[in-house]
Design an enzyme around this catalytic site. Structure first.
Site, PDB file in Angstrom:
ATOM      1  N   THR A  96       0.826  -1.216   0.000  1.00  0.00           N
ATOM      2  CA  THR A  96       0.000   0.000   0.000  1.00  0.00           C
ATOM      3  C   THR A  96       0.857   1.262   0.000  1.00  0.00           C
ATOM      4  OG1 THR A  96      -1.591  -1.249   1.269  1.00  0.00           O
ATOM      5  CG2 THR A  96      -1.873   1.120   1.261  1.00  0.00           C
ATOM      6  N   GLU A 126       9.761  10.024   8.887  1.00  0.00           N
ATOM      7  CA  GLU A 126       8.497  10.708   9.221  1.00  0.00           C
ATOM      8  C   GLU A 126       7.302   9.757   9.169  1.00  0.00           C
ATOM      9  OE1 GLU A 126       6.571  13.093  10.823  1.00  0.00           O
ATOM     10  OE2 GLU A 126       7.953  14.502   9.893  1.00  0.00           O
ATOM     11  N   GLY A 165       1.620   8.140  10.842  1.00  0.00           N
ATOM     12  CA  GLY A 165       1.285   8.201   9.411  1.00  0.00           C
ATOM     13  C   GLY A 165       1.500   9.566   8.781  1.00  0.00           C
ATOM     14  N   ILE A 186       0.764  12.564   9.799  1.00  0.00           N
ATOM     15  CA  ILE A 186       0.994  13.749  10.647  1.00  0.00           C
ATOM     16  C   ILE A 186       2.500  14.050  10.665  1.00  0.00           C
ATOM     17  CG2 ILE A 186       0.794  14.729  12.961  1.00  0.00           C
ATOM     18  CD1 ILE A 186      -1.505  12.823  13.529  1.00  0.00           C
ATOM     19  N   GLY A 212     -10.262  -5.465   7.762  1.00  0.00           N
ATOM     20  CA  GLY A 212      -8.850  -5.413   7.334  1.00  0.00           C
ATOM     21  C   GLY A 212      -8.050  -4.363   8.084  1.00  0.00           C
ATOM     22  N   ASP A 235       2.837  -1.652  18.341  1.00  0.00           N
ATOM     23  CA  ASP A 235       3.024  -0.687  17.239  1.00  0.00           C
ATOM     24  C   ASP A 235       3.049   0.746  17.784  1.00  0.00           C
ATOM     25  OD1 ASP A 235       2.450   0.255  14.267  1.00  0.00           O
ATOM     26  OD2 ASP A 235       0.868   1.137  15.495  1.00  0.00           O
ATOM     27  N   LYS A 288       6.255   3.663  18.162  1.00  0.00           N
ATOM     28  CA  LYS A 288       6.162   5.080  17.742  1.00  0.00           C
ATOM     29  C   LYS A 288       6.513   6.000  18.914  1.00  0.00           C
ATOM     30  CE  LYS A 288       2.574   3.770  14.439  1.00  0.00           C
ATOM     31  NZ  LYS A 288       1.136   3.558  14.241  1.00  0.00           N
ATOM     32  N   GLY A 309      -2.630   4.273   6.034  1.00  0.00           N
ATOM     33  CA  GLY A 309      -3.272   4.305   4.732  1.00  0.00           C
ATOM     34  C   GLY A 309      -2.317   4.769   3.643  1.00  0.00           C
TER      35      GLY A 309
HETATM   36  N1  HSE Z   1      -1.738  -0.555  12.418  1.00  0.00           N
HETATM   37  C1  HSE Z   1      -1.427   0.817  12.617  1.00  0.00           C
HETATM   38  C2  HSE Z   1      -2.666   1.541  13.116  1.00  0.00           C
HETATM   39  C3  HSE Z   1      -0.934   1.521  11.386  1.00  0.00           C
HETATM   40  O1  HSE Z   1      -3.721   0.940  13.230  1.00  0.00           O
HETATM   41  O2  HSE Z   1      -2.563   2.709  13.407  1.00  0.00           O
HETATM   42  C4  HSE Z   1       0.504   1.277  11.144  1.00  0.00           C
HETATM   43  O3  HSE Z   1       1.302   1.668  12.204  1.00  0.00           O
END
Ligand code: HSE
Length: 433
Positions: A19, A136, A141, A143, A194, A208, A212, A309
């Site tokens: 993606t 970045e 994402g 931002i 998904g 995740d 970050k 995305g």
């Molecule tokens: N799976 C993450 C989220 C996106 O749902 O924000 C990628 O880090």
């Protein structure tokens, strides 16, 4: 007339055609003139890499050289910047990133896991060779939070960094509240839509988002990335009862990341927290991300936007690429990696009010026994609510004044011996935002 030569194009090698990779291809192809005007030179893709060449990817890749091995892509002579959007913190992503730096290429990556585990060593290698390592897209994402911290807020001593940085968890929690559904049911919905990573625990286990947070903490506080020191708790134990009762008290439950430098060391937490329902964090709905940055001069900044995305993540990758095309080179963590301090992890958390829910036997003195446990641990009660009776039992909700996590654990450790508690109590920190 003097002849002015056209600057050389910046040549990209793109590893990963999922993606995000295809999003990068689309931006480079659709906005070639705009990018060239902004960067002062053309930005072109020369070569790409992915495991399966036969897959239909809804993009014209015919003009690009193809490499099956990302390491080979990273070493190509016609690549100036290696873009890593494959994912995974070991294996091909790590090998190819290391190979790119060894071959003298700048690197742009969206890979939070790779950086959370190996960011410091990669930044050291990059900077020793005068190369850039940019990421970045790895945090929140679309931002531009890394840019905000390393550039716009570079004159601030940062006080605290907070954020909702996993859209899937925020989707699950807000959907539980709006539809009144239990966690398991909404988790299944998210899977069918998904939204979940291949390993769902990366999302719902807080990993995740913890990756970050550890990257933001390193930049904000000038410390080496220390993901292992992030206190992690996922959303799997958040119940619809707590979401409802928290709402009754004027709060929402969020998977909230908080990093702050305290007198006791660096505190990094990614845990479910209550935040005021009318605060920007409390108002955040669905899969959107929010990052709150607090600096000594600026005060509080709130950044809100899409955390995942195709378009948003590719937008962040391209922001880094265009900086490199312009010749803007900022150290990966906002200061030379060799100057980043080894962080001292705070042994306990800054005090905060707590939400405490429990079920008590409905008999004289039951509440007093619980209040005594709290009082003995130095914890004062701010508000309390008893929700009627269910037979011989009474659900009780307490909001405490500020307490440390250790004091709460101490008090709760004594609840069982009172003989009035039914089941396990639930304690959730209330973050002052
Ligand atoms: N799976 C993450 C989220 C996106 O749902 O924000 C990628 O880090």
């Amino acid at each position: 007339m003097p002849v002015t030569s056209k600057p050389e194009p910046l040549r990209l090698g793109l590893a990963g055609l999922g993606t995000v990779g295809i999003g990068v291809v689309k931006i480079v192809q659709q906005h070639a003139d705009m990018i060239s005007a902004r960067a002062g030179r053309a930005v072109v893709i020369t070569a790409v890499s992915a495991r399966d060449r036969s897959r239909n990817r809804d993009a014209d890749l015919s003009g690009y050289a193809w490499e099956t091995d990302p390491v080979a892509l990273a070493r190509r002579d016609d690549v100036d910047v290696f873009i890593e959007v494959m994912g995974g913190h070991e294996g091909p992503a790590r090998d190819a990133t290391a190979a790119a730096l060894a071959a003298g290429k700048d690197v742009v990556t969206a890979n939070k896991a790779l950086l959370a585990h190996h960011g410091h060593e990669l930044a050291l290698v990059a900077e020793a060779r005068g190369l850039a390592l940019r990421f970045e897209a790895a945090v929140a994402g679309g931002i531009p939070v890394i840019k905000a911290l390393t550039e716009g807020l570079a004159g601030n001593a940062m006080r605290r960094v907070m954020g909702v940085m996993n859209g899937t968890c925020n989707y699950i929690l807000t959907r539980m509240e709006s539809a009144g559904l239990p966690y398991e049911q909404v988790f299944e919905e998210a899977r069918q839509l998904g939204y979940l990573e291949a390993d769902p625990n990366l999302d719902v286990g807080g990993i995740d988002a913890g990756h970050k947070l550890s990257l933001l903490a390193a930049i904000a506080f000038g410390t080496r990335v220390s993901f292992d020191a992030v206190e992690l708790e996922g959303i799997g134990a958040v119940s619809i009862d707590d979401i409802r009762l928290a709402a009754d008290m004027g709060y929402r439950i969020k998977l909230l990341g908080v990093a702050q430098m305290t007198g006791r060391g660096l505190e990094q937490r990614m845990t479910p927290c209550l935040v005021p329902a009318d605060s920007p964090l409390g108002q955040l709905q669905g899969g959107t991300n929010m990052v709150v940055l607090e600096g000594d001069s600026v005060g509080q900044i709130v950044l809100r936007g899409p955390g995942a995305g195709m378009g948003p993540t590719a937008s962040a990758v391209m922001g880094d690429v265009i900086d490199l095309a312009r010749g803007l080179r900022i150290p990966a963590f906002g200061r030379p990696a060799a100057s980043l301090a080894a962080p001292v992890a705070a042994a306990t958390t800054a005090p905060a009010p707590y939400y405490l829910r429990m079920t008590l036997l409905d008999k004289p003195g039951a509440l007093a026994k619980i209040a005594t446990c709290l009082g003995d641990a130095g914890i004062s009660i701010d508000r309390m609510h008893q929700y009627g009776h269910q037979g011989t039992q009474a659900p009780v909700l307490i909001v405490t004044h500020k307490a440390t996590r250790d004091d709460m654990a101490h008090a709760m450790g004594r609840f069982a011996a009172t003989g009035v508690l039914v089941g396990a109590p639930v304690a959730i920190r209330i973050e002052e935002v």
